[in-house]
Design a protein around this motif. Structure first.
Motif: not given
Lengths: 835, 238
Positions: A22, A270-271, A274, A302, A305, A358, A362, A365
């Motif tokens: 990531v 991210t999908k 998560v 996120f 990150y 990101p 995210s 999601r």
């Protein structure tokens, strides 16, 4: 809350591989964005610094009008009365020198070194600038290349004479030495150059440094007092046909593609993250944490990150930018230093992109995932069946149709419409992916229905029905097609330079207005069989409400230009109009099609200067379209217009004059070039052979393509990281599925066989969808490339397609092989139980 | 000796264990889960294994099914030592000679009911078309004929467990191993599932070994094995 945050931080640290992927993806996308955005201005700065540098701080250049064939004048002839200016008089000559066994061309400049130093035309490193008879300055580059030191002697020959010089000083390779470009440049006292010509106290050009606020009034005043001189701004003096806009657009296209790849990879990551996090989040929720808190916690993860990745990305980018900029500096080999500036706006944009993208992606999601029932979240019983929503299919087909409709409606090659059309194609492919995979699976099942291999049958079903597998294929497809897109564009540009540019001359001589008197003399040079003088200026025209600029060629005889230049092919001519009308014009077929112009229509053309500003005291000229041509052999943009010379001379500024020469058989272009340079040594001519021109264009394009390849390479790494991560994480998500299959019917060998078959079917799907997607891109990309001035044929490149298929095959094989060990080590008990 | 016991002695052991041990490493220590377990289950029996959490009953079941491997000792299925078999042979055994039913059903989510049921057939390189009659019959037995095209997500817990049972039955195995098959179901559905097991045992003569916490569920069997701390207590004949 503290415990939860601690959990988040621990998660990032503990999941080392995933976190590394990531962070690397965010790092690379931030880096590419910053480097890509910065490169364009760096290259332009380097180029303009180089051009401007040749004249130091001078902002005007004065030359004598050579109606009498004599380019020289006495310093006192130039009237500077009432003008606030510093001046530097110069006189040039050329000769030959033999160095290390090779004969090289030498350009000699005679000037007052104090004035030159004052105007930053030279910058001495060692030695002195006080002239003695025969002393010269050389550049640091020449000194290094040929191991010269102060006191060394140089013998320069011109015709039958040989002149001896002693090196007295070494200058930085800047200022006038910027124009050294492969030859050798020597600066000496003006008297010595006058000796070459048998003259005394003569100069050939004068540089003036005037206050920038007084430029216009100074030019007016100089023109009034000096009828026999031409006065030009130094930034207009050298017009090199360098298509900055094309470069900028291609660069932007690459950046957009990289950002899209990164965005898609980050979105996909991210999908998966998560999904992986959900059971833990469920546990927190089951002990009282609310959905909002969970949303914020994941969002924070996120964001962390993003911050780490983007800060690292910027640090690397700042370090790498000078090296990347150097790759694009096509004058580097001539010692032109790359001018690297760190633009804070670009830095901020890239940093914000890396930090927030990101988290932004995210967020939706996370909210969606946390809205699921607690039990589903807690036990990770998320549904993995890929649903082929009718709405997705409908929307996908609609967007696909819209992409093509937009393409066909985009008659005027509008860049926004072109980008939108491509974007719609990509979205439609992603939306239609489950249906396309189902179709491929259905066809494979039909043909393989007699096969008794259960692994094969299950593998085929998985391709169609498994969300995780479909997600993998989608990601591979998007990266694959984006790379195909860049590949087709690069190959098209390369092919244009290699194949489409027609050999219209053997030797070309760029002429300034001062040199027109020598055209006939050049034509008489031994070996010249045919010649043609091109007079080129710029015009603007507004058709269908769209303003376009094109190169206007002043033509004496429409048939002669057609005969001489193979790159121009007449498609239809109205001979009557061309013979009788004063305002006849021949336009390119592409230009006419684009704006719906027909034979006999009228078009209005406004003469403009190199800055695309209307020329003073000119009005748009009405021209009657009297011919259609195909000019792709001489200009990639095909924005060319031929007009009668009378109109040209009356209304247009002669921006560029070039004498094209064809040679008799048995004569070498290089020899004729040398002869012209030697014969007209007192004229500042630029003589180039076709091979040199082609080589130079190819070198420019190669530099561009090399740079794009570097950026695309980085994009590919981002893509590969994303795909690998997807495959690894998808294994983790499918562990339970494998455990179930093992417990009820399959051996581990069969599971591995199934995974390999899935890999092969995925590759098959990539090849099939990639092929048709590539063909669609090939069609839609035309508008975009036309919009950036590349009106040439772009073909689907099977070589690139094959190479990308191979890369995908290797990537899938390596990823799948890495799963073999994991399958054998799979803890079936752990996966089957929920305790 | 009663009549039932006399019949038992005449029957062959379908599965038996010899000094079966299983331990896990926690740090540097070996934590025993099963210690010298010796049981024998005869063809046609319906055996329930009960015991408190951590007594090793599920571990024993997975060892019987060849899904897990013992630290020492042996498991014989129809007098063949399954731990001497290769992974491929074990998988053949799991799909042809035994069927597994789990507490959380463990169905493949992206396959339909009939595709899930036919998995053992497909993996045994048999043509699904040749098993149409058996599939129809089993769907009839488990009461899911109308839902054969549904995916697991579209079914209730009880219905999913029926699919798992149907999957276990499709190749007519000699043995069904069930790990808390009604542990995730309400009592009414649990009763229906246990009655289904009872019918399968009685009508098809398939041996069933179930792990359960429920005395009611255990009562459907004809033998109870109690476990505690990794050891088998005295067998109880129902």
């Amino acid at each position: 809350m503290k415990i939860i945050v601690k959990h988040v931080v621990k998660n990032i640290v503990e999941k080392k591989l995933r976190s590394a992927i990531v962070l690397l993806t965010i790092l690379l996308s931030t880096l590419v964005l910053f480097v890509g955005l910065s490169l364009n201005s760096i290259i332009n700065n380097t180029y303009s610094t180089m051009l401007q540098g040749s004249y130091g701080e001078a902002n005007l250049i004065v030359n004598k009008v050579t109606d009498d064939g004599n380019p020289f004048y006495e310093s006192s002839e130039l009237v500077l009365e009432g003008v606030n200016a510093e001046r530097l008089d110069m006189i040039e000559a050329s000769g030959k020198i033999t160095l290390q066994g090779d004969q090289k061309t030498v350009s000699l400049y005679g000037m007052d070194t104090d004035a030159a130093k004052e105007m930053n035309v030279i910058d001495l490193l060692t030695g002195e600038v006080k002239w003695e008879n025969g002393s010269v300055l050389i550049s640091q580059r020449t000194a290094t290349n040929y191991d010269f030191e102060i006191g060394d002697r140089l013998n320069v020959s011109q015709g039958d004479h040989t002149y001896e010089f002693i090196i007295k000083g070494i200058s930085k390779p800047e200022g006038l030495f910027n124009s050294e470009m492969g030859d050798i440049l020597l600066i000496t006292q003006p008297e010595k150059i006058n000796e070459f010509y048998g003259t005394s106290n003569m100069v050939a050009s004068t540089l003036l440094k005037v206050p920038s606020g007084d430029m216009d009034s100074t030019i007016t005043s100089l023109r009034e007092n000096n009828d026999s001189f031409t006065i030009q701004r130094t930034n207009e003096a050298d017009i090199i046909l360098r298509d900055e806009q094309t470069f900028q657009m291609v660069m932007m296209l690459s950046i957009i593609i990289i950002v899209l790849i990164s965005a898609y990879v980050i979105a996909s990551l991210t999908k998966l993250i998560v999904t992986e996090r959900m059971p833990v989040m469920g546990t927190f929720r089951s002990v009282g944490a609310n959905k909002g808190m969970m949303n914020r916690v994941l969002f924070l993860e996120f964001f962390v990150y993003g911050v780490l990745g983007s800060v690292l990305g910027i640090i690397f980018a700042v370090f790498l930018l000078p090296f990347a900029a150097d790759v694009f500096n096509e004058y580097k080999e001539y010692g032109v230093e790359t001018v690297v500036e760190y633009n804070l706006v670009y830095l901020g944009v890239s940093l914000l992109f890396g930090m927030f993208f990101p988290a932004f992606i995210s967020f939706f999601r996370i909210v969606k995932a946390n809205n699921k029932p607690l039990k589903e979240v807690l036990f990770d019983t998320a549904f993995t069946k890929e649903l082929r929503s009718k709405w997705s299919v409908f929307l996908g087909v609609l967007l696909l149709a819209m992409a093509f409709v937009l393409h066909y409606l985009n008659r005027y090659a509008d860049i926004v419409l072109a980008v939108l059309s491509l974007l719609l194609l990509f979205v439609s492919i992603v939306l239609l992916m489950p249906t396309l995979l189902y179709g491929i699976s259905y066809i494979l099942r039909f043909f393989l229905k007699r096969s008794a291999a259960g692994e094969l049958s299950l593998g085929i079903k998985n391709i169609a029905g498994n969300k995780i597998v479909a997600n993998n294929v989608s990601m591979i497809m998007v990266v694959f097609l984006l790379l195909i897109m860049v590949g087709i564009a690069s190959a098209g540009i390369d092919q244009y330079v290699s194949n489409s540019l027609t050999k219209d001359f053997d030797v070309a001589v760029s002429l300034s207005e001062n040199d027109e008197t020598i055209i006939d003399e050049i034509r008489k040079i031994d070996g010249v069989s045919d010649s043609y003088v091109q007079y080129i200026s710029l015009g603007q025209s507004t058709n269908k409400g769209i303003e376009s600029t094109f190169a206007v060629y002043g033509v004496d005889d429409f048939n002669k230009i057609d005969d001489f230049y193979d790159g121009i092919t007449y498609i239809e001519l109205d001979d009557n109009n061309l013979s009788n009308l004063e305002n006849a014009i021949i336009l390119d077929e592409y230009y006419m099609d684009k704006y719906g112009i027909s034979m006999g229509d009228t078009v209005e053309i406004q003469p403009v200067d190199v800055s695309y500003k209307p020329l003073e005291s000119t009005e748009p000229i009405t021209m009657v379209v009297s011919g259609v041509m195909d000019s792709k052999g001489i200009n990639s943009s095909r924005d060319v217009a031929l007009i009668p010379m009378a109109v040209y001379e009356e209304s247009f500024a002669g921006i560029f004059q070039e004498l094209g020469l064809k040679l008799d058989e048995g004569y070498h272009a290089e020899d004729v070039k040398e002869r012209i340079a030697d014969t007209f040594v007192n004229h500042k001519l630029e003589v180039i052979t076709f091979e040199e021109m082609l080589g130079s264009q190819k070198a420019t394009i190669d530099t561009l393509i090399d740079g794009i390849t570097v950026i695309i390479g980085l994009g590919m790494i981002v893509g590969i990281l994303g795909i690998s991560n997807n495959l690894i994480v998808s294994f983790n998500q499918r562990k339970k599925e494998y455990a179930i299959l093992y417990s009820v019917c399959m051996s581990k060998g069969q599971i591995i066989k199934m995974i390999f078959l899935e890999m092969l079917i995925t590759l098959f799907a990539v090849i099939v969808i990639g092929f048709f997607g590539g063909l669609a891109i090939n069609i839609l990309l035309t508008s975009l490339l036309h919009a950036i001035g590349m009106v040439t044929e772009f073909n689907f490149t099977f070589g690139l397609f094959g190479m990308l298929c191979l890369v995908v095959a290797i990537l899938l094989s390596v990823s799948t092989l890495s799963l073999v060990r994991k399958v054998f080590k799979l803890n079936i008990m752990k996966e089957l139980r929920y305790e | 000796m009663n009549k039932d016991m006399g019949r038992d002695l005449e029957m062959e052991n379908i599965i038996r264990t010899e000094k079966l041990c299983k331990s896990f490493k926690v740090g540097t220590n070996d934590v025993p889960i099963l210690e010298d377990v010796e049981i024998a289950i005869k063809t046609g029996e319906f055996v329930s294994i009960m015991g408190p959490s951590g007594s090793g009953k599920s571990t024993l079941l997975y060892l019987l099914g060849g899904i897990d491997e013992p630290t020492s000792g042996r498991v014989f299925l129809q007098e063949k030592d399954i731990n001497r078999m290769k992974d491929k042979e074990k998988s053949v055994l799991r799909r042809k000679s035994m069927g597994f039913v789990f507490q959380f059903y463990n169905l493949v989510q992206n396959l339909t009911v009939e595709e899930n049921i036919m998995l053992p057939v497909t993996m045994d390189k048999k043509k699904p078309a040749d098993y149409k009659v058996q599939l129809d019959e089993i769907l009839e037995i488990v009461g899911l004929s109308e839902r054969r095209k549904y995916t697991p997500r579209e079914l209730s817990g009880g219905q999913q467990q029926r699919v798992a049972i149907a999957r276990a039955l499709i190749l007519s195995p000699a043995l069904i191993l069930a790990d808390e098959p009604i542990g995730n179901l309400d009592s009414k559905t649990g009763t229906e599932i246990m009655e289904l097991f009872y019918r399968i045992n009685k009508e098809k003569g398939i041996t069933i070994v179930q792990v359960t916490h429920s005395e009611e569920a255990a009562a459907y069997g004809n033998r109870l094995i109690r476990m505690k701390d990794g050891k088998v207590l005295e067998p109880v004949i129902m």
